[in-house]
Design an enzyme around this catalytic site. Structure first.
Site, PDB file in Angstrom:
ATOM      1  N   ARG A   1      66.217  42.912  52.723  1.00 26.43           N
ATOM      2  CA  ARG A   1      67.267  43.944  52.659  1.00 26.43           C
ATOM      3  C   ARG A   1      68.632  43.306  52.450  1.00 26.43           C
ATOM      4  O   ARG A   1      69.469  43.804  51.712  1.00 26.43           O
ATOM      5  CB  ARG A   1      67.276  44.814  53.925  1.00 26.43           C
TER       6      ARG A   1
ATOM      7  N   TYR B   1      77.895  62.665  35.220  1.00 29.80           N
ATOM      8  CA  TYR B   1      76.462  62.814  35.474  1.00 29.80           C
ATOM      9  C   TYR B   1      76.240  63.852  36.588  1.00 29.80           C
ATOM     10  O   TYR B   1      76.943  63.839  37.604  1.00 29.80           O
ATOM     11  CB  TYR B   1      75.896  61.458  35.884  1.00 29.80           C
TER      12      TYR B   1
ATOM     13  N   ASP C   1      81.475  54.308  35.577  1.00 32.10           N
ATOM     14  CA  ASP C   1      80.025  54.323  35.393  1.00 32.10           C
ATOM     15  C   ASP C   1      79.772  53.931  33.930  1.00 32.10           C
ATOM     16  O   ASP C   1      80.023  54.720  33.022  1.00 32.10           O
ATOM     17  CB  ASP C   1      79.497  55.730  35.710  1.00 32.10           C
TER      18      ASP C   1
ATOM     19  N   LYS D   1      68.428  52.974  32.794  1.00 26.78           N
ATOM     20  CA  LYS D   1      68.665  53.367  31.402  1.00 26.78           C
ATOM     21  C   LYS D   1      68.637  52.127  30.493  1.00 26.78           C
ATOM     22  O   LYS D   1      67.618  51.480  30.394  1.00 26.78           O
ATOM     23  CB  LYS D   1      69.973  54.152  31.318  1.00 26.78           C
TER      24      LYS D   1
END
Ligand SMILES: *Cc1c(COP(=O)(O)O)cnc(C)c1O
Length: 377
Positions: A46, A98, A170, A195
């Site tokens: 983590r 988005y 972004d 993407k």
């Protein structure tokens, strides 16, 4: 190094133990301590993982930033950045962003006392008018999703810097191949690596790139505190995808231009949105600040929702699916899919109509893509 070389060589590789050319997948939760209080650099996945670290260093280099952080999804990366804020802070966000980011602002961050104003960031006066004494962050996407609007980064950064406001971009749509936000003074870059960076529609992932040691410290703390880091195998898939990113972006763009030019000539097509077309309102700014126009083309069909639905039903090569940036071409309907989480009222305000179709142009031969669109239209 040039970007084409960085995508293949950045980070700690080849592996120092056995010389594996492909980055090893450290599929482990824990790392054995050398001694009490002494690690070999990692203690728990983590908090950090060597496979993930190569990906993080690679993305940081591609964006020209200080450090990179790979997250489980694009939304995990976005949520992590928003956790740099505190109750009472105000955010200015582009109004055509988005759908998932919009939902996070509207339905989640609002419950933590963070207020958001959605503003058209192509309008300098509107941006300046939206600034408040407690404005801490400006959030933007360029080209935007799904209308491919272009925001002038020089203008936004000038407004932000004069008021000590953090800027976050972004960069999912352009990718670092076509847009280098850090070179314009943007403070934080986020990605949905799902993407273009991964590029094969076989993993979900996200990334954050910072620009100062202070931001790296704060983001690194938050990635560990929230537990949003990318799993080692997923990180490895994204790393493999990135090696061909510059090649793929060139082909996505070439195909997109061909498709956009074809659509423009069709009598049943009302409007085409692609920043590579000279008549696109953002074309000149895009040409100035980007080195390419990307692989997403949106268009409106004459006849409203029913006509758009019929086109989507008839497409054969283009799969009716969310997401973008993969080798295979996809078509989707923003009003009922990617932007369904945006209220109908907000969609109307920013111009996302019911007859709008968004295409993610893949790597197939352009003639086949055009033939498919032709028969569907
Ligand atoms: C897909 C997408 C996201 C969200 O990423 P996930 O990986 O799906 O969580 C954020 N921003 C943009 C621009 C996107 O296209």
């Amino acid at each position: 190094m040039n970007l084409d070389t960085t995508v293949i060589h950045a980070g700690d590789r080849p592996d120092r133990h056995y010389g594996a050319l492909s980055v090893p997948i450290y599929q482990t939760s824990s790392f054995v301590f050398e001694d009490v209080g002494k690690t070999r650099g990692y203690d728990y996945t983590r908090s950090g993982n060597p496979t993930r670290k190569v990906l993080e260093d690679t993305i940081a280099r591609l964006e020209g930033g200080h450090a990179g952080f790979a997250c489980a999804t694009g939304m995990a990366a976005i949520a992590t950045v928003l956790h740099l804020l505190k109750a009472g802070d105000h955010v200015i966000s582009g109004d055509d962003i988005y759908g998932g980011t919009f939902r996070l602002f509207e339905s989640v961050m609002s419950r933590f006392g963070i207020e958001v104003s959605f503003v058209c960031l192509r309008d300098k006066a509107a941006l300046e008018a939206a600034v408040r004494p407690n404005t801490r962050m400006i959030w933007l996407e360029t080209p935007s999703n799904p209308l491919l609007n272009i925001t002038d980064l020089e203008m936004v950064v000038a407004v932000a810097k004069s008021r000590h406001i953090l800027t976050v971009l972004d960069n999912t749509f352009a990718s670092p191949v076509f847009l280098q936000p850090v070179s314009f003074g943007i403070d934080l870059v986020v990605h949905s690596t799902t993407k273009y960076l991964n590029g094969h529609c076989d993993v979900v992932g996200g990334a954050i790139v910072t620009t100062t040691p202070e931001l790296s410290e704060r983001v690194g703390f938050m990635v560990n505190a929230l537990g949003v880091g990318e799993a080692p195998f997923d990180a490895w898939l994204v790393l493999r995808g990135i090696e061909t990113l510059p090649l793929r972006m060139e082909r996505h763009q070439e195909n997109s231009l061909a498709v956009a030019r074809f659509l423009k000539e069709q009598p049943v097509v009302e409007q085409v949105y692609y920043p590579g077309l000279p008549e696109h309102p953002g074309h000149e700014i895009a040409k100035k600040q980007m080195t390419g126009f990307g692989g997403v083309v949106s268009f409106e069909v004459k006849g409203g929702l029913e006509a758009a639905s019929n086109v989507l039903r008839r497409l054969r090569l283009f799969a009716l699916a969310e997401s973008l940036g993969g080798a295979a071409s996809l078509a989707e309907h923003p009003a009922t899919m990617s932007h369904a989480s945006m209220s109908a009222e907000h969609r109307e305000r920013v111009g996302i109509k019911d007859n709008l179709i968004r295409l993610s142009i893949g790597l197939e031969h352009p003639d086949d893509l055009i033939a498919d669109l032709q028969q569907a239209l």
